[in-house]
Design an enzyme around this catalytic site. Structure first.
Site, PDB file in Angstrom:
ATOM      1  N   LYS A 193       0.819  -1.213   0.000  1.00  0.00           N
ATOM      2  CA  LYS A 193       0.000   0.000   0.000  1.00  0.00           C
ATOM      3  C   LYS A 193       0.857   1.270   0.000  1.00  0.00           C
ATOM      4  CE  LYS A 193      -4.065  -1.967  -0.087  1.00  0.00           C
ATOM      5  NZ  LYS A 193      -3.824  -3.402  -0.190  1.00  0.00           N
TER       6      LYS A 193
HETATM    7  C1  LIG Z   1     -10.036  -2.770  -1.618  1.00  0.00           C
HETATM    8  C2  LIG Z   1      -9.368  -3.452  -0.458  1.00  0.00           C
HETATM    9  N1  LIG Z   1     -10.019  -3.522   0.706  1.00  0.00           N
HETATM   10  C3  LIG Z   1      -9.476  -4.109   1.784  1.00  0.00           C
HETATM   11  C4  LIG Z   1      -8.227  -4.689   1.726  1.00  0.00           C
HETATM   12  C5  LIG Z   1      -7.691  -5.378   2.928  1.00  0.00           C
HETATM   13  O1  LIG Z   1      -6.583  -4.750   3.494  1.00  0.00           O
HETATM   14  P1  LIG Z   1      -5.706  -5.497   4.586  1.00  0.00           P
HETATM   15  O2  LIG Z   1      -4.799  -6.432   3.881  1.00  0.00           O
HETATM   16  O3  LIG Z   1      -4.965  -4.401   5.305  1.00  0.00           O
HETATM   17  O4  LIG Z   1      -6.648  -6.198   5.508  1.00  0.00           O
HETATM   18  C6  LIG Z   1      -7.500  -4.634   0.533  1.00  0.00           C
HETATM   19  C7  LIG Z   1      -6.171  -5.247   0.477  1.00  0.00           C
HETATM   20  O5  LIG Z   1      -5.544  -5.437  -0.517  1.00  0.00           O
HETATM   21  C8  LIG Z   1      -8.094  -4.012  -0.591  1.00  0.00           C
HETATM   22  O6  LIG Z   1      -7.451  -3.947  -1.771  1.00  0.00           O
END
Ligand SMILES: Cc1ncc(COP(=O)(O)O)c(C=O)c1O
Length: 395
Positions: A193
């Protein structure tokens, strides 16, 4: 002649799809945590939350170990229950929808807008029923959704808005930071990210009671400041006021976050420049469409997604990616729509026919590398590689 002019770009190692921007200040901050003896949630986590809250301009910021955890606790806090429905785009990562299933509630999918890849607001209303509890707009690739329309729709129907801002550090909608608009906004600090803590997430909200509930739930449901029980300020005594979760961030993660947040604007500027360089370099190729950002908003540029114009090449998207890989350029696809995933197709009977835009775009897209650690030469090589593959396979 054309073949000679279209020689493969010089290959000097591989350009990975992503590489985090970790410098000496991140390393020093993590070492400081390790040397301090405080390695799980503690003073640095609190400092990171404070710095993030100030940066976003929100009243509260609650850190967790992922954006998924933030989305889960946001839905719990706004009161999602078994049998409820939650509306979200079909074109997203499973995390956005899986948290809805944690409650035995139903993720109700909506197709996306062709220009922005964000939820098509004109198709939300027809999906609202008496069971709808919340909307989860996803700011795809970092470009904010139509927040004014979404908030107006939600307020008119008594629905909560939980933003999935996993891609949106930092992004602005009509001059307002994403993180200050919806009821709760959830950010991701996953390794790929725009700001990373390895794994991690943050929920921002202006509602102090919701923030406090999320703070309690993220650490076993223990009443106030559970982490302080090991400090001089704290007490060994604690009270569990509800069944919570083990979702807290650690100080090692927060150390990374503190250092990353100091350079977040610089990293954003670098991403914007890369996006501009790609768009300028690819503009003359009728076989690709480059991303569009609406003039009233600013994208975080987490992803740079191009579309291959259907019928213009003799190869499909998958082969296009293989060709790029063959000359050392790694790409990815964001996302395989939820209705194409076995679980969602089986459990909720979603089919691609109900989401024509998502179904069509999925076959056309690929994400090019975009991260501050790329040099201008790297960006140039990726663009030349895309052009090379297009020229090799154009009809
Ligand atoms: C659109 C979206 N929402 C939520 C997430 C989840 O993030 P995390 O890995 O921090 O839980 C991601 C992760 O790639 C994502 O692309």
């Amino acid at each position: 002649m054309e073949e000679a002019r279209n020689a493969a770009p010089v290959r000097s190692g591989e350009i990975p799809f992503h590489k985090p921007y970790i410098a000496e200040d991140e390393i020093a901050e993590v070492l400081d945590s390790l040397r301090s003896g405080w390695i799980t949630m503690g003073p640095k986590t609190v400092r990171f939350e404070e710095a993030f809250r100030n940066y976003m301009g929100s009243k509260n910021a609650v850190s967790m170990n992922s954006c998924t955890a933030c989305l889960h606790l946001a839905l719990k806090t706004i009161g999602v229950q078994e049998g409820d429905e939650v509306i979200l785009p079909a074109f997203t990562f499973t995390a956005t929808a899986e948290v809805v299933t944690y409650f035995r509630a139903r993720p109700v999918l909506v197709d996306i807008d062709e220009q922005t890849f964000n939820i098509d607001v004109s198709k939300i209303e027809e999906k609202i029923t008496g069971k709808t509890k919340a909307l989860i707009p996803v700011h795809y690739a970092g470009q904010p959704c139509e927040m004014d329309d979404i908030i107006a729709l939600a307020r008119g129907r008594g629905l909560a808005v939980v933003e999935d801002a996993a891609h949106a550090v930092p992004a602005r909608y009509k001059g307002r930071m994403i993180g200050t608009i919806g009821d709760v906004t959830c950010f991701s600090f996953y390794a790929t990210k725009t700001l990373t803590t390895g794994e991690g997430g943050m929920a921002t909200t202006d509602n102090g009671e919701w923030a406090e509930r999320m703070r309690i739930l993220r650490l076993h449901g223990i009443s106030k400041d559970a982490w302080k029980r090991y400090t001089n300020e704290g007490s060994w005594h604690y009270d569990v006021i509800e069944a919570g979760y083990k979702y807290n961030m650690t100080d090692i993660q927060a150390a990374l976050g503190i250092a990353q947040l100091k350079k977040v604007d610089w990293m954003w500027t670098r991403r914007k420049r890369i996006a501009e360089q790609y768009s300028a370099s690819l503009a003359h190729l009728p076989e690709v469409r480059t991303p569009d950002v609406k003039s009233d908003r600013e994208s975080a540029w987490h992803l740079y997604v191009i579309r291959l114009v259907p019928g213009s090449l003799t190869i499909d998207r998958n082969r296009f990616m293989e060709e790029l890989r063959g000359i050392g350029v790694m790409t990815s696809v964001h996302f395989i729509p939820l209705f194409r995933q076995t679980y969602y197709a089986n459990e909720f009977r979603y089919t691609s026919g109900s989401f024509p835009v998502s179904a069509r775009l999925y076959d056309e897209i690929l994400s090019l590398p975009i991260y501050p650690a790329m040099t201008d030469e790297d960006v140039g090589r990726v663009a030349e590689s895309v052009e090379y593959v297009i020229k090799k396979f154009r009809k």
